[in-house]
Scaffold this active site. Sequence first.
Site, mmCIF file in Angstrom:
data_model
loop_
_atom_site.group_PDB
_atom_site.id
_atom_site.type_symbol
_atom_site.label_atom_id
_atom_site.label_comp_id
_atom_site.label_asym_id
_atom_site.label_seq_id
_atom_site.Cartn_x
_atom_site.Cartn_y
_atom_site.Cartn_z
ATOM 1 N N ASP A 265 0.804 -1.227 0.000
ATOM 2 C CA ASP A 265 0.000 0.000 0.000
ATOM 3 C C ASP A 265 0.834 1.273 0.000
ATOM 4 O O ASP A 265 1.980 1.305 0.439
ATOM 5 C CB ASP A 265 -0.975 0.017 1.182
ATOM 6 C CG ASP A 265 -0.302 -0.262 2.529
ATOM 7 O OD1 ASP A 265 0.759 -0.912 2.546
ATOM 8 O OD2 ASP A 265 -0.856 0.162 3.559
ATOM 9 N N GLU B 167 -0.790 -2.105 5.209
ATOM 10 C CA GLU B 167 0.121 -1.967 6.352
ATOM 11 C C GLU B 167 -0.025 -0.611 7.011
ATOM 12 O O GLU B 167 0.167 -0.480 8.213
ATOM 13 C CB GLU B 167 1.573 -2.164 5.892
ATOM 14 C CG GLU B 167 2.587 -2.239 7.028
ATOM 15 C CD GLU B 167 3.033 -0.887 7.566
ATOM 16 O OE1 GLU B 167 3.246 -0.774 8.792
ATOM 17 O OE2 GLU B 167 3.164 0.054 6.768
ATOM 18 N N GLU B 168 -0.364 0.396 6.220
ATOM 19 C CA GLU B 168 -0.372 1.780 6.694
ATOM 20 C C GLU B 168 -1.652 2.179 7.432
ATOM 21 O O GLU B 168 -1.722 3.269 7.986
ATOM 22 C CB GLU B 168 -0.175 2.742 5.514
ATOM 23 C CG GLU B 168 1.177 2.617 4.815
ATOM 24 C CD GLU B 168 2.313 3.242 5.612
ATOM 25 O OE1 GLU B 168 2.049 3.767 6.714
ATOM 26 O OE2 GLU B 168 3.461 3.206 5.133
ATOM 27 N N HIS C 206 7.471 9.034 4.521
ATOM 28 C CA HIS C 206 6.223 9.798 4.600
ATOM 29 C C HIS C 206 6.418 11.271 4.235
ATOM 30 O O HIS C 206 5.600 12.117 4.597
ATOM 31 C CB HIS C 206 5.565 9.664 5.985
ATOM 32 C CG HIS C 206 5.104 8.265 6.296
ATOM 33 N ND1 HIS C 206 3.943 8.007 6.991
ATOM 34 C CD2 HIS C 206 5.637 7.050 6.011
ATOM 35 C CE1 HIS C 206 3.792 6.695 7.119
ATOM 36 N NE2 HIS C 206 4.811 6.092 6.527
#
Length: 385
Positions: free
Chosen positions: A79, A137-138, A360
Amino acid sequence: MLQTKLVDTELIAWTIEQRRHFHMHPELSGQEYETAAYVKEKLTEFGIAIKNNYSAPNVVAYFKGTEGKKTVALRADMDALPLHEEGDKPYISTVPGVMHGCGHDGHTATLLAVANWMSTHPHLVKNNIVFIFQSSEEASPSGAKQLVEEGILDEVDVIYGIHYMSNMPLGKIGFATGPAMASCDDFDIIIEGKGGHAGNPHETVDPIYIATHLIQAFQSIVSRNLNPLHSGVISFGGIQGGNSYNVIPDKVNLQGTIRALTYEGAELMHKQTAQLTESICTSFGAKGHFHLIEGTPPLYNHPEACEFAKEIIQKTFGDDVFLPFEPVLGAEDYSYYLKEKVGVFINVGMQSEKSQYPHHHPKFDIDEEAIPSAIELMIQLALNA
């Protein structure tokens, strides 16, 4: 670039091409259907069997080894993040507001390269291999938790995963042994008081004043209840209450996060935050409502798997490549796998001019010089486990 023994230049070039494809076509957590379809297409080309008894958009494939005495799981997350990518790279995201800002495009391409290599060298693969291309996962719900509940690890003996790291020097590979990453649980608190005029505070039950006591008291959990050897942190990230100079509101909302490096620490902080909310609010004549939003458990790298992985790293790349890692209070849902089975989560360094921005960040990018060693590492772990 580290020297590789099994990975040739053709496979490296192919992997970089796949990684750039994934980077240009990112998908958010739980929405990775096009990515999953692409992965399935490639696995089918390799002749690797896809297991269809797991929830989409996760992709799970199985490679039968020549001996099959052990089963090794290898995991990659697929993802992307809700970020608008900045920069002028030729493979920039084509999806506005979505980008691979954490390296999952590299993880997916690397695991796909391992599958590619095994399909062309089947005689060298003695162990059975489970390829896990994981969704979400996020964000919650966690893809790892879902797969574990669906029995992904039932026949697995050991599991390995990697993460490209922009804060770790290019050419280094390592991990923390034992507690490595923190649990991550969030909470919402509502303090119900009694509003009124600021000039008549004695006629109110002031939730803002009560909130200040609660914020202070929560810090005592870490400093006075938590074992000092079990690192943890409680942070408040939001507070909302009232919108006037001279009116005491009747309600205050608080939001925050609880992180711990051990299961015991996490459990203690869950219990204490709930108890303090109720007892402090009650002592002031208010009502306290505590809601825990369960996230990921602590990530524990099993010492026996760490010892083996360190040996593989040093034998494959040299003694000076291994870099011990300090535990961090970031979180990773790979922890769900390690809660059930022996394994290790390994960091692959890529800090360089190309990879100078943190994870990020809108300008984050993978230094593709790190990719060959990551492919080699995962192959060597799978072959020798």
